[in-house]
Design an enzyme around this catalytic site. Structure first.
Site, short mmCIF file in Angstrom:
data_model
loop_
_atom_site.label_atom_id
_atom_site.label_comp_id
_atom_site.label_asym_id
_atom_site.label_seq_id
_atom_site.Cartn_x
_atom_site.Cartn_y
_atom_site.Cartn_z
CB ALA A 250 -33.13 6.69 -7.24
CG ASP A 251 -30.48 4.70 -11.49
OD1 ASP A 251 -30.85 3.72 -10.83
OD2 ASP A 251 -30.90 4.96 -12.62
CB ILE A 252 -26.03 9.01 -9.28
CG1 ILE A 252 -26.02 8.90 -10.81
CG2 ILE A 252 -24.70 9.57 -8.78
CD1 ILE A 252 -25.78 10.20 -11.53
N GLY B 9 -25.26 4.12 -6.40
CA GLY B 9 -23.92 3.82 -6.88
C GLY B 9 -22.84 4.38 -5.98
#
Length: 411
Positions: free
Chosen positions: A168-170, A173
């Protein structure tokens, strides 16, 4: 820096992974990235264990190369004023704070756009800038659950499983980086910046791709399918005598090759398995049959037989194996950076290769406030102003700031 983004100044107001990963990618390709961190504490991930030589968290190090660190107290009027001054001279601002959190410091889109119409303002939030949950916080685990990814991960009939990677984070990003680059291209034509708005939610929803389409087409709610896919029983992991092997026979030619490799030619025309639709209908029976055929022999035996019959296959490598793979090394996907006073740190390398303007790892992850004075001098602050703001706690200075402390280049 000589990459394709050389000459662009990026201000990052980010923590943990999503915002820092986006800004690091821009820095890898030549942008001058200034990371604004809290005085005293810095990016939250600096303190997350385990630590490299007791000084820097590996998590922080993995997402913060090619940046200069400026320590500011954004809650103080003086610290916020420094941040605004830096943003007014920048091309891009990247943040992954909650929607509205930077407004108190005058670092919101409306304020900065009015002062710097060329600024591209990239916000990465949990839920996006609009909607009833826009101002709520979210993190990687939360969004893997909320957006549905955990509902399709794990073994059939088992409990929910988080993806091991920070998808989810990457993912957010990466999408933010794409959005910034599109906004840069648009600015070449219009001369104006714009807001880039993405989120962990939108990143996860886009990754669900065919799952969403299939749900609306069929009305069936997908569930977990273990190491494989519900649409193909010959696209999954099987246990050999010594370890696991993945088989990805996803078309009819590969199905025939699989039957040959397993010494089961009679399966090719078996009415239960003769085409993809029938194999899905009888998937559980076929999985059991393939598993029983695979079990008596080791992975190396099956790699040889499957590859000889042009069936894609692979052992399930752990990181110690992956990082020593000749192909990984050939693609330069392990980078080594010298941390001044700490020694070498190895990390994932540069994933995109450009023939004319390649990326580069020029700076190691910075110490907190390592470049505060340097960046402020570039912005026109006098030495006396820097010392006064430091004495008031509005900015943080790294020891050695008077000497400029030039870090060694990466290898």
């Amino acid at each position: 820096m000589t990459g394709p983004l050389a000459g662009l100044r990026v201000i990052e107001v980010g923590v943990a992974m999503a915002g820092p990963f986006c800004a690091m990618t821009l820095g890898d390709f030549g942008a001058d990235v200034v990371k604004i961190e809290r005085v005293g504490a810095g990016d939250d991930s600096r303190s997350w264990p385990p630590h490299f030589s007791g000084a820097m968290g590996y998590y922080f190090g993995s997402a913060n190369r090619n940046k200069r660190s400026v320590a500011l107290d954004l809650k103080s009027p003086e610290g916020a004023a420094v941040a605004r001054r830096l943003a007014e001279g920048a091309d891009i601002l990247v943040d992954n704070y909650r929607i509205g959190a930077l407004a108190r410091a005058g670092l919101d889109w409306d304020s900065l756009h009015a002062a710097n119409p060329r600024l591209i303002y990239c916000s990465i939030s949990g839920f996006g800038a609009t909607g009833p949950r826009a101002e709520e916080p979210a993190n990687d685990l939360f969004m893997q659950a909320y957006a549905g990814g955990m509902s399709i991960t794990g073994e059939e009939g088992g409990g929910p499983v988080k993806m091991g990677m920070s998808v989810a984070d990457i993912g957010a990003g990466m999408l933010a980086t794409i959005g910034v680059m599109m906004a840069v291209e648009a600015r070449h034509r219009t001369g104006r910046g714009q807001r880039v708005d993405t989120s962990l939610l939108e990143g996860q929803m886009s990754m669900l791709a065919h799952f969403v389409t299939r749900y609306f087409a069929s009305g069936e709610v997908p569930g977990p399918s273990g190491s494989g896919a519900l649409t193909s029983p010959t696209y999954r992991a099987f246990r050999a005598s010594d370890d696991w092997i993945v088989i990805s026979a996803f078309n009819q030619r590969m199905w025939r090759g699989l039957c040959t490799a397993l010494d089961r030619p009679e399966w090719i025309d078996d009415p239960r398995f003769s085409d993809a639709a029938r194999r899905v209908t009888n998937r559980l029976a076929l999985i059991d049959l393939i598993g029983a055929a695979i079990a008596p022999h080791p992975v190396a035996h099956w790699e040889n037989r499957l590859k000889a019959n042009e069936v894609p296959c692979c052992p399930i490598n752990r990181l110690d194996k992956v990082t020593s793979e000749e192909q990984v090394r050939a693609r330069e996907m392990i980078a080594e950076i010298d941390l001044p006073g700490l020694g070498p740190m190895r990390m994932a390398g540069l994933p995109v290769k450009l023939s004319e303007t390649p990326a580069d790892i020029a700076l190691p992850p910075p110490r907190l406030g390592q470049h505060t004075a340097e960046v402020m001098r570039d912005a026109g602050y006098a030495e006396a102003e820097i010392e006064t703001l430091a004495a008031r706690g509005a900015i943080g200075l790294d020891e050695g700031w008077r000497e400029g402390d030039q870090p060694r280049r990466a290898r």
